[in-house]
Design a protein around this motif. Structure first.
Motif, PDB file in Angstrom:
ATOM      1  N   ALA A 188       5.554  17.980   5.382  1.00 51.59           N
ATOM      2  CA  ALA A 188       5.462  16.761   4.561  1.00 51.59           C
ATOM      3  C   ALA A 188       6.489  15.724   5.040  1.00 51.59           C
ATOM      4  N   GLY A 189       7.681  16.191   5.407  1.00 51.04           N
ATOM      5  CA  GLY A 189       8.717  15.290   5.918  1.00 51.04           C
ATOM      6  C   GLY A 189       8.313  14.663   7.247  1.00 51.04           C
ATOM      7  N   MET A 190       7.704  15.477   8.111  1.00 49.55           N
ATOM      8  CA  MET A 190       7.242  14.954   9.414  1.00 49.55           C
ATOM      9  C   MET A 190       6.162  13.900   9.202  1.00 49.55           C
ATOM     10  N   LEU A 191       5.282  14.187   8.261  1.00 46.32           N
ATOM     11  CA  LEU A 191       4.200  13.245   7.952  1.00 46.32           C
ATOM     12  C   LEU A 191       4.778  11.947   7.376  1.00 46.32           C
ATOM     13  N   GLN A 192       5.725  12.093   6.467  1.00 46.53           N
ATOM     14  CA  GLN A 192       6.352  10.920   5.838  1.00 46.53           C
ATOM     15  C   GLN A 192       6.958  10.002   6.903  1.00 46.53           C
ATOM     16  N   SER A 193       7.660  10.595   7.882  1.00 45.41           N
ATOM     17  CA  SER A 193       8.314   9.772   8.899  1.00 45.41           C
ATOM     18  C   SER A 193       7.294   9.030   9.762  1.00 45.41           C
ATOM     19  N   ARG A 194       6.066   9.546   9.825  1.00 43.26           N
ATOM     20  CA  ARG A 194       5.027   8.880  10.626  1.00 43.26           C
ATOM     21  C   ARG A 194       4.202   7.899   9.802  1.00 43.26           C
ATOM     22  N   MET A 195       4.345   7.942   8.484  1.00 41.95           N
ATOM     23  CA  MET A 195       3.540   7.059   7.615  1.00 41.95           C
ATOM     24  C   MET A 195       4.212   5.703   7.397  1.00 41.95           C
ATOM     25  N   GLY A 196       5.441   5.552   7.881  1.00 43.32           N
ATOM     26  CA  GLY A 196       6.123   4.262   7.774  1.00 43.32           C
ATOM     27  C   GLY A 196       6.655   4.006   6.383  1.00 43.32           C
ATOM     28  N   GLN A 197       6.943   2.731   6.109  1.00 42.08           N
ATOM     29  CA  GLN A 197       7.545   2.335   4.833  1.00 42.08           C
ATOM     30  C   GLN A 197       6.635   2.705   3.656  1.00 42.08           C
ATOM     31  N   GLY A 198       7.231   2.988   2.550  1.00 40.60           N
ATOM     32  CA  GLY A 198       6.452   3.125   1.318  1.00 40.60           C
ATOM     33  C   GLY A 198       5.774   4.465   1.113  1.00 40.60           C
ATOM     34  N   ALA A 199       6.234   5.511   1.832  1.00 40.68           N
ATOM     35  CA  ALA A 199       5.675   6.849   1.578  1.00 40.68           C
ATOM     36  C   ALA A 199       6.720   7.703   0.859  1.00 40.68           C
ATOM     37  N   ASP A 200       6.363   8.158  -0.333  1.00 42.75           N
ATOM     38  CA  ASP A 200       7.267   9.018  -1.107  1.00 42.75           C
ATOM     39  C   ASP A 200       6.794  10.468  -0.979  1.00 42.75           C
ATOM     40  N   THR A 201       7.764  11.402  -0.952  1.00 44.92           N
ATOM     41  CA  THR A 201       7.428  12.818  -0.829  1.00 44.92           C
ATOM     42  C   THR A 201       7.939  13.579  -2.047  1.00 44.92           C
ATOM     43  N   MET A 219       0.846  -1.186   0.000  1.00 47.76           N
ATOM     44  CA  MET A 219       0.000   0.000   0.000  1.00 47.76           C
ATOM     45  C   MET A 219       0.892   1.250   0.000  1.00 47.76           C
ATOM     46  N   LYS A 220       1.198   1.743  -1.190  1.00 53.25           N
ATOM     47  CA  LYS A 220       2.129   2.878  -1.261  1.00 53.25           C
ATOM     48  C   LYS A 220       1.412   4.229  -1.107  1.00 53.25           C
ATOM     49  N   THR A 221       2.130   5.162  -0.491  1.00 48.43           N
ATOM     50  CA  THR A 221       1.574   6.496  -0.257  1.00 48.43           C
ATOM     51  C   THR A 221       2.450   7.542  -0.932  1.00 48.43           C
ATOM     52  N   LEU A 222       1.812   8.494  -1.613  1.00 51.34           N
ATOM     53  CA  LEU A 222       2.525   9.623  -2.201  1.00 51.34           C
ATOM     54  C   LEU A 222       2.086  10.901  -1.489  1.00 51.34           C
ATOM     55  N   ILE A 223       3.079  11.629  -0.957  1.00 50.92           N
ATOM     56  CA  ILE A 223       2.790  12.940  -0.353  1.00 50.92           C
ATOM     57  C   ILE A 223       3.264  14.001  -1.341  1.00 50.92           C
ATOM     58  N   LEU A 224       2.317  14.763  -1.878  1.00 49.81           N
ATOM     59  CA  LEU A 224       2.623  15.802  -2.874  1.00 49.81           C
ATOM     60  C   LEU A 224       2.386  17.162  -2.251  1.00 49.81           C
ATOM     61  N   PHE A 225       3.386  18.045  -2.310  1.00 49.23           N
ATOM     62  CA  PHE A 225       3.183  19.331  -1.646  1.00 49.23           C
ATOM     63  C   PHE A 225       3.661  20.498  -2.491  1.00 49.23           C
ATOM     64  N   THR A 226       3.137  21.687  -2.163  1.00 50.11           N
ATOM     65  CA  THR A 226       3.635  22.957  -2.714  1.00 50.11           C
ATOM     66  C   THR A 226       4.012  23.845  -1.538  1.00 50.11           C
ATOM     67  N   MET A 281       6.440  21.721  -7.070  1.00 49.63           N
ATOM     68  CA  MET A 281       6.972  22.917  -7.732  1.00 49.63           C
ATOM     69  C   MET A 281       8.364  22.674  -8.326  1.00 49.63           C
ATOM     70  N   THR A 282       9.037  21.609  -7.891  1.00 51.31           N
ATOM     71  CA  THR A 282      10.409  21.383  -8.378  1.00 51.31           C
ATOM     72  C   THR A 282      10.668  19.963  -8.870  1.00 51.31           C
ATOM     73  N   ASP A 283       9.921  18.984  -8.413  1.00 48.62           N
ATOM     74  CA  ASP A 283      10.203  17.581  -8.763  1.00 48.62           C
ATOM     75  C   ASP A 283       9.254  17.106  -9.856  1.00 48.62           C
ATOM     76  N   SER A 284       9.671  16.047 -10.573  1.00 46.65           N
ATOM     77  CA  SER A 284       8.700  15.471 -11.502  1.00 46.65           C
ATOM     78  C   SER A 284       7.839  14.466 -10.740  1.00 46.65           C
ATOM     79  N   VAL A 285       6.591  14.389 -11.146  1.00 49.49           N
ATOM     80  CA  VAL A 285       5.612  13.582 -10.408  1.00 49.49           C
ATOM     81  C   VAL A 285       5.594  12.163 -10.964  1.00 49.49           C
ATOM     82  N   PRO A 286       5.739  11.149 -10.107  1.00 47.99           N
ATOM     83  CA  PRO A 286       5.682   9.764 -10.592  1.00 47.99           C
ATOM     84  C   PRO A 286       4.256   9.379 -11.007  1.00 47.99           C
TER      85      PRO A 286
END
Ligand SMILES: Cc1cc2nc3c(=O)[nH]c(=O)nc-3n(C[C@H](O)[C@H](O)[C@H](O)COP(=O)(O)O)c2cc1C
Length: 158
Positions: A18-31, A1-8, A35-40
């Motif tokens: 977003a980083g704090m949230l990622q660390s609490r979402m466990g394995q498989g969360a990409d951030t 069950m992968k999670t994508l965190i997308l932010f502006t 505004m700067t990265d390409s979206v998977p």
């Protein structure tokens, strides 16, 4: 069950949240910074969390445009929504309502405003003037709420 965190973000507070949230979402969360990265490919993710910050009453246009463009894919995901914003209480909830369209709010497992952080010295002159009008003599934001971020993550994982 992968999670994508997308932010502006304009000054980095939402990136930190977003980083704090990622660390609490466990394995498989990409951030991803919209505004700067390409979206998977969204098809790789079951859960999509969208976050942005509020300036002059609105969220970044990059977020609004992304939601419009990916509307049909987002409509089938587990959704989470968050903001970084300086307004407290009811006003913050109103901003949340205006930042994200109804079809996403209706699907959201969690939606909240995490608080705000700003380094006054990094603002442009017009931003400083607005910030002072809102915050008076204070030179920093009120901080991000770890408690709200913990509760948000627990709802998303539940
Ligand atoms: C010029 C300016 C305008 C702002 N306008 C609003 C606003 O309308 N409503 C609000 O809740 N917060 C407002 N804020 C506060 C930001 O949303 C808050 O500091 C947020 O943490 C910034 O996040 P970011 O660094 O990710 O962009 C404003 C801040 C500045 C500097």
């Amino acid at each position: 069950m992968k999670t994508l965190i997308l932010f502006t973000t304009r000054h980095g507070c939402t990136a930190k949240a977003a980083g704090m949230l990622q660390s609490r979402m466990g394995q498989g969360a990409d951030t991803i910074n919209l505004m700067t990265d390409s979206v998977p490919a969204l098809s790789e993710y079951e859960t999509v969390i969208l976050g942005g910050s509020i300036y002059y009453g609105g969220i970044q246009k990059q977020m609004t445009e992304f939601i419009k463009k990916e509307q049909s894919q987002l409509a089938s995901k587990r959704i989470g929504l968050f903001l970084c914003a300086a307004e407290p209480g009811e006003k913050a909830l109103k901003e949340l309502e205006e930042a994200f369209p109804e079809f996403l709010r209706a699907r959201a497992k969690a939606a909240d405003v995490f608080g705000n952080e700003l380094d006054y010295s990094k603002l442009s002159l017009p931003e400083k003037l607005v910030f002072r009008a809102v915050k008076g003599k204070r030179r920093r934001g009120d901080g991000l709420s770890s408690d709200k971020i913990n509760k948000f993550a627990a709802k998303m994982l539940g």
